[in-house]
Design an enzyme around this catalytic site. Structure first.
Site, mmCIF file in Angstrom:
data_model
loop_
_atom_site.group_PDB
_atom_site.id
_atom_site.type_symbol
_atom_site.label_atom_id
_atom_site.label_comp_id
_atom_site.label_asym_id
_atom_site.label_seq_id
_atom_site.Cartn_x
_atom_site.Cartn_y
_atom_site.Cartn_z
ATOM 1 N N SER A 180 0.821 -1.217 0.000
ATOM 2 C CA SER A 180 0.000 0.000 0.000
ATOM 3 C C SER A 180 0.854 1.266 0.000
ATOM 4 O O SER A 180 1.866 1.355 0.691
ATOM 5 C CB SER A 180 -0.895 0.002 1.246
ATOM 6 O OG SER A 180 -1.618 1.203 1.318
ATOM 7 N N SER B 58 -3.862 3.872 1.116
ATOM 8 C CA SER B 58 -4.950 3.875 2.103
ATOM 9 C C SER B 58 -5.953 4.991 1.814
ATOM 10 O O SER B 58 -5.576 6.121 1.510
ATOM 11 C CB SER B 58 -4.384 4.060 3.508
ATOM 12 O OG SER B 58 -3.526 2.999 3.836
ATOM 13 N N ASN C 99 9.305 8.193 5.204
ATOM 14 C CA ASN C 99 8.205 8.998 4.673
ATOM 15 C C ASN C 99 7.218 9.391 5.753
ATOM 16 O O ASN C 99 6.977 8.639 6.695
ATOM 17 C CB ASN C 99 7.501 8.261 3.511
ATOM 18 C CG ASN C 99 6.327 7.434 3.990
ATOM 19 O OD1 ASN C 99 5.222 7.929 4.187
ATOM 20 N ND2 ASN C 99 6.584 6.143 4.221
ATOM 21 N N GLY D 189 1.327 11.559 5.234
ATOM 22 C CA GLY D 189 0.141 12.061 5.939
ATOM 23 C C GLY D 189 -1.178 11.541 5.405
ATOM 24 O O GLY D 189 -2.209 12.182 5.575
ATOM 25 N N ASN E 270 -5.345 -0.483 7.540
ATOM 26 C CA ASN E 270 -4.129 0.217 7.938
ATOM 27 C C ASN E 270 -4.300 0.641 9.396
ATOM 28 O O ASN E 270 -4.857 1.698 9.691
ATOM 29 C CB ASN E 270 -3.900 1.421 7.018
ATOM 30 C CG ASN E 270 -2.645 2.201 7.413
ATOM 31 O OD1 ASN E 270 -2.043 1.928 8.452
ATOM 32 N ND2 ASN E 270 -2.276 3.174 6.610
ATOM 33 N N CYS F 196 -0.031 2.901 10.297
ATOM 34 C CA CYS F 196 0.682 4.080 9.798
ATOM 35 C C CYS F 196 1.255 4.821 11.006
ATOM 36 O O CYS F 196 0.517 5.163 11.925
ATOM 37 C CB CYS F 196 -0.281 4.986 9.028
ATOM 38 S SG CYS F 196 0.476 6.563 8.606
ATOM 39 N N ILE G 108 5.196 -6.078 7.795
ATOM 40 C CA ILE G 108 4.919 -4.999 8.708
ATOM 41 C C ILE G 108 4.717 -3.679 7.953
ATOM 42 O O ILE G 108 5.067 -3.589 6.768
ATOM 43 C CB ILE G 108 6.113 -4.791 9.716
ATOM 44 C CG1 ILE G 108 7.412 -4.541 8.960
ATOM 45 C CG2 ILE G 108 6.220 -5.881 10.720
ATOM 46 C CD1 ILE G 108 8.630 -4.198 9.792
ATOM 47 N N THR H 203 5.798 0.567 8.211
ATOM 48 C CA THR H 203 7.116 1.196 8.392
ATOM 49 C C THR H 203 7.502 1.325 9.874
ATOM 50 O O THR H 203 6.655 1.309 10.766
ATOM 51 C CB THR H 203 7.121 2.590 7.749
ATOM 52 O OG1 THR H 203 5.989 3.307 8.237
ATOM 53 C CG2 THR H 203 7.064 2.506 6.246
ATOM 54 N N GLY I 157 7.215 -2.637 -1.819
ATOM 55 C CA GLY I 157 6.955 -1.211 -1.990
ATOM 56 C C GLY I 157 8.173 -0.452 -2.453
ATOM 57 O O GLY I 157 8.357 -0.184 -3.644
HETATM 58 C C1 LIG Z 1 5.923 6.542 0.255
HETATM 59 C C2 LIG Z 1 5.234 5.483 1.067
HETATM 60 C C3 LIG Z 1 3.865 5.581 1.297
HETATM 61 C C4 LIG Z 1 3.212 4.593 2.043
HETATM 62 N N1 LIG Z 1 1.855 4.694 2.248
HETATM 63 C C5 LIG Z 1 1.194 3.697 2.925
HETATM 64 C C6 LIG Z 1 -0.222 3.722 3.054
HETATM 65 O O1 LIG Z 1 -0.921 4.613 2.551
HETATM 66 N N2 LIG Z 1 -0.809 2.714 3.765
HETATM 67 C C7 LIG Z 1 -0.090 1.675 4.321
HETATM 68 O O2 LIG Z 1 -0.683 0.785 4.945
HETATM 69 N N3 LIG Z 1 1.255 1.617 4.177
HETATM 70 C C8 LIG Z 1 1.905 2.593 3.496
HETATM 71 N N4 LIG Z 1 3.265 2.527 3.337
HETATM 72 C C9 LIG Z 1 4.011 1.382 3.921
HETATM 73 C C10 LIG Z 1 4.252 0.276 2.888
HETATM 74 O O3 LIG Z 1 3.049 -0.258 2.399
HETATM 75 C C11 LIG Z 1 5.114 -0.852 3.469
HETATM 76 O O4 LIG Z 1 4.445 -1.410 4.586
HETATM 77 C C12 LIG Z 1 6.478 -0.371 3.920
HETATM 78 O O5 LIG Z 1 6.978 0.614 3.043
HETATM 79 C C13 LIG Z 1 7.484 -1.527 4.011
HETATM 80 O O6 LIG Z 1 7.648 -2.176 2.759
HETATM 81 P P1 LIG Z 1 8.830 -1.791 1.725
HETATM 82 O O7 LIG Z 1 10.111 -1.765 2.492
HETATM 83 O O8 LIG Z 1 8.767 -2.854 0.672
HETATM 84 O O9 LIG Z 1 8.482 -0.430 1.181
HETATM 85 C C14 LIG Z 1 3.947 3.504 2.592
HETATM 86 C C15 LIG Z 1 5.333 3.424 2.340
HETATM 87 C C16 LIG Z 1 5.978 4.390 1.592
HETATM 88 C C17 LIG Z 1 7.455 4.266 1.366
#
Ligand SMILES: Cc1cc2nc3c(=O)[nH]c(=O)nc-3n(C[C@H](O)[C@H](O)[C@H](O)COP(=O)(O)O)c2cc1C
Length: 310
Positions: free
Chosen positions: A27, A52, A75, A78, A132, A135, A196, A198, A270
């Site tokens: 996401s 989300s 990140n 918001g 979610n 966050c 997980i 972030t 992601g």
């Molecule tokens: C720019 C950005 C925006 C994200 N927005 C959301 C979000 O809207 N909802 C959510 O559940 N996770 C969000 N995440 C978290 C990711 O879905 C993911 O859980 C996290 O980045 C770890 O995976 P990755 O290391 O492969 O990016 C966001 C991550 C990034 C980097």
């Protein structure tokens, strides 16, 4: 359009989801328009999770909202989103073009709001919803719910009672014991857990002597968090029967295989899309498929949890 790589070895079903391959878009990374989701599918993803969406439109934080760390990104965007009523139309359109399950990520400021958004997302065509509750950078939602067992249980139970599609609960690593939260979510009815979101983090500009992000703190993603995410999946798999999707820092097939061995039934990707490109899904699928073949496994399911000794 090139056909995404798919072999029988990569098919997997769990928690009411049926995937042609075990990779999905995480996401928040490129996930609002049907076109961007379609590009991810062409890149080889077996499912996509949208950014989300909440009950009403929300503008995100002022820039800077993303900063590069040594092994990933921090990140604090918001949760900007158009609100479910406007987004419902895009979900409906996405369903007409996508050939893989469409998972809509939802958030709210109360259990009723989560349930309302989830219900509208499913009515618009979502194949599943991901809650979610993790966050780390918006108050009164996200991890403030996922860190509170009572609120978490209430949100999950209310959403489960409101929709007939699989409910995925995305857990926060920013807790003392993620297994306890996984147990709470499972008991409240979660069909699948994602581990997980972030990891809470920050960066400071030494020239200005001020925090870089406008929100001061944000969430760390990318390779830096992979070992943390892997440990979370391993721990949850040991104690909770609900299937887990691994997420955090996965950039190549070896990372993905580690997550399957730890107990993940699928993985979400992601940040690697920003580090590499859309074809990261195909590359990972090819590598996983070759690994399964070389080791004599007939299906990815056969290696889920294999690193656990008993
Ligand atoms: C720019 C950005 C925006 C994200 N927005 C959301 C979000 O809207 N909802 C959510 O559940 N996770 C969000 N995440 C978290 C990711 O879905 C993911 O859980 C996290 O980045 C770890 O995976 P990755 O290391 O492969 O990016 C966001 C991550 C990034 C980097």
């Amino acid at each position: 359009m090139k056909t995404p790589l798919s072999t029988n070895r990569l098919n997997i079903s769990f928690g009411g989801l049926k995937l042609k391959n075990p990779t999905a878009l995480a996401s928040g990374i490129l996930g609002y328009s049907a076109e961007s989701l379609q590009r991810i599918v062409e890149g080889g993803a077996g499912a996509v999770v949208t950014k989300s969406v909440g009950a009403t439109p929300r503008t995100g934080y002022a820039n800077p909202t993303v900063v590069q760390a040594k092994c990933g990104l921090i990140n604090a965007i918001g949760l900007p989103n158009p609100g479910i009523d406007e987004y419902a139309e895009e979900i409906g359109y996405a369903k007409t073009v996508l050939t893989v399950p469409l998972i809509v990520s939802v958030f709210g400021y109360s259990a009723d709001e989560y349930a309302l958004v989830a219900k509208k997302a499913v009515k618009a065509g979502a194949d599943a919803v991901e809650l979610n509750v993790s966050c780390p950078h918006v108050t009164q939602t996200g991890s403030e719910i996922g860190q509170n067992p009572k609120l978490l249980a209430e949100v999950v139970a209310k959403v489960k009672a409101s929709v007939q599609k699989p409910v995925i609960v995305k857990l926060s690593p920013n807790v003392t014991d993620i297994v306890e939260m996984a147990k709470v979510a499972a008991k409240a009815g979660a069909d699948v857990l994602t581990a997980i979101n972030t990891v809470k983090a920050m960066a400071i500009n030494v020239e200005t002597a001020l925090p870089v992000l406008s929100n001061v703190k944000g969430g760390l993603s990318g390779p830096a968090i992979k070992p943390i995410a892997l440990r979370c999946v391993y721990d949850i798999y040991e104690k909770v029967k609900t299937p887990v999707i691994g997420c955090g820092g996965i950039t190549d097939w070896r990372d993905a295989v580690e997550f399957f061995l730890a107990g993940a039934s699928a993985v979400q990707i992601g940040t690697a899309i920003a580090l590499k490109n859309y074809s990261v899904f195909k590359d990972i699928n090819r590598g996983v498929d070759a690994y399964l073949k070389k080791k004599g496994f007939g299906s990815v399911k056969e290696i889920v949890g294999l690193s656990h000794l008993s």
